[in-house]
Design a protein around this motif. Structure first.
Motif, PDB file in Angstrom:
ATOM      1  N   PRO A  88      -3.315   2.914  -6.618  1.00  9.55           N
ATOM      2  CA  PRO A  88      -3.605   1.484  -6.501  1.00  9.55           C
ATOM      3  C   PRO A  88      -2.574   0.575  -7.153  1.00  9.55           C
ATOM      4  O   PRO A  88      -2.360  -0.556  -6.722  1.00  9.55           O
ATOM      5  CB  PRO A  88      -4.964   1.347  -7.196  1.00  9.55           C
ATOM      6  CG  PRO A  88      -5.010   2.477  -8.156  1.00  9.55           C
ATOM      7  CD  PRO A  88      -4.271   3.601  -7.498  1.00  9.55           C
ATOM      8  N   ALA A 124      -3.312  -2.503  -1.198  1.00 12.36           N
ATOM      9  CA  ALA A 124      -3.816  -2.124  -2.523  1.00 12.36           C
ATOM     10  C   ALA A 124      -4.747  -3.217  -3.054  1.00 12.36           C
ATOM     11  O   ALA A 124      -4.654  -4.374  -2.637  1.00 12.36           O
ATOM     12  CB  ALA A 124      -2.650  -1.889  -3.477  1.00 12.36           C
ATOM     13  N   ILE A 161       0.852  -1.189   0.000  1.00 14.74           N
ATOM     14  CA  ILE A 161       0.000   0.000   0.000  1.00 14.74           C
ATOM     15  C   ILE A 161       0.888   1.240   0.000  1.00 14.74           C
ATOM     16  O   ILE A 161       1.906   1.289   0.702  1.00 14.74           O
ATOM     17  CB  ILE A 161      -0.965   0.020   1.214  1.00 14.74           C
ATOM     18  CG1 ILE A 161      -1.923   1.221   1.129  1.00 14.74           C
ATOM     19  CG2 ILE A 161      -0.203   0.005   2.535  1.00 14.74           C
ATOM     20  CD1 ILE A 161      -3.069   1.161   2.135  1.00 14.74           C
TER      21      ILE A 161
END
Length: 297
Positions: A288, A226, A200
């Motif tokens: 993302p 993510a 992430i």
């Protein structure tokens, strides 16, 4: 915008410092929990490993965020260091939860750290928040860590747990060690490279914590990863593309085990963790994809 008073434990760490900066920039008052003598009204003394915190200093806080804990990847896991990892999280969480519960007017929300290590080795299996804990040191730690917040939950304080993945940032964590290697052209896959890494971006980690702070309907565990985990091989290739460096070096599994000891299981292990509840709550990731996350870092 409503100005809020928010206590942050772990405010000197990678996630806590970024969160504190973000909250302060938006006009909120951040009370930092510190282990030394406080230097002003916005600092509060505590000792997480001994389970001590000045409960009175939390009075008037709208929220408490706990992202404190000895770094899992900072050094080899000796028995003494494993105890420090455990005590800094479990004892610190229990002390904060009890302090929160003891207040006449407790904060509205307690956001407590956790980790995707809760699930242990998942192989190719995709896991969300409904999956049971795995086995081993980290899963057992995460179960105990989350349970330590029980006093706050029993007192009716909305409590959320952040099961955080590998944070993509230059300033610390796993990626803090990877960036110098890749920048020097020494980066490469680890082991066979087929293990899944759930990552992430630091920006999204902070945004997700703030999302949990702001939404009165969200409680329980949330995977902060993510949407699409990638293999170590895929992440290695992406790092090479973004940094314009070769990724020819591969670190064999036996070498990692020799260098890292027990911690090598996390590097060589596979965790294919997805943020189902976070996405269902309407959260939108700014970075993302892995290349975007690396560029942002």
């Amino acid at each position: 915008m409503e100005r809020r008073r928010i206590a942050v434990a772990g405010a000197s760490g990678l996630i806590g410092s970024a969160l504190a900066r973000s909250l302060t920039a938006d006009g909120h008052e951040v009370v930092r929990l510190v282990r030394r003598a406080p230097r002003g009204p916005l600092e509060l003394r505590w000792d997480p490993e001994k389970g001590q915190v000045d409960a009175a200093g939390l009075a008037g806080c709208d929220a408490v965020v706990n992202v404190a804990g000895a770094g899992v990847g900072d050094r080899r896991w000796s028995e003494a260091y494993k105890k420090r990892i455990h005590d800094s999280r479990v004892h610190g969480t229990a002390a904060l939860a009890k302090a929160v519960a003891s207040l006449d007017e407790p904060p509205r929300v307690f956001v407590n750290g956790s980790a995707m290590g809760f699930y242990g080795e998942t192989g190719d299996r995709v896991v969300d928040e409904s999956a049971p804990p795995g086995t081993g040191f980290l899963p057992e730690l995460c179960v105990e860590w989350e349970a330590a917040a029980g006093a706050a939950q029993e007192a009716g304080v909305r409590t959320a747990f952040t099961r955080t993945g590998l944070v993509v940032a230059r300033g610390g964590g796993a990626w803090g060690k990877l960036f110098p290697l890749f920048t020097a052209g020494l980066g490469g896959r680890m082991g066979d490279g087929r293990q899944y890494w759930s990552y992430i971006a630091l920006h999204d980690e902070v945004a997700a914590i703030r999302h949990l702070l702001d939404r009165d309907d969200l409680s329980g565990p949330f995977n902060l990863t993510a949407p699409e985990p990638l293999t170590n091989r895929e992440i290695t290739a992406a790092m090479g593309r973004v940094l314009h460096r070769p990724t020819l070096f591969a670190v064999p599994a036996p070498v990692l085990r020799t260098v890292l000891g027990e911690m090598a299981g996390d590097v060589l292990g596979s965790a294919r963790v997805v943020p189902k509840r976070l996405l269902e709550s309407g959260f939108t990731f700014a970075f993302p994809g892995i290349e975007d996350a690396v560029r942002a870092a």
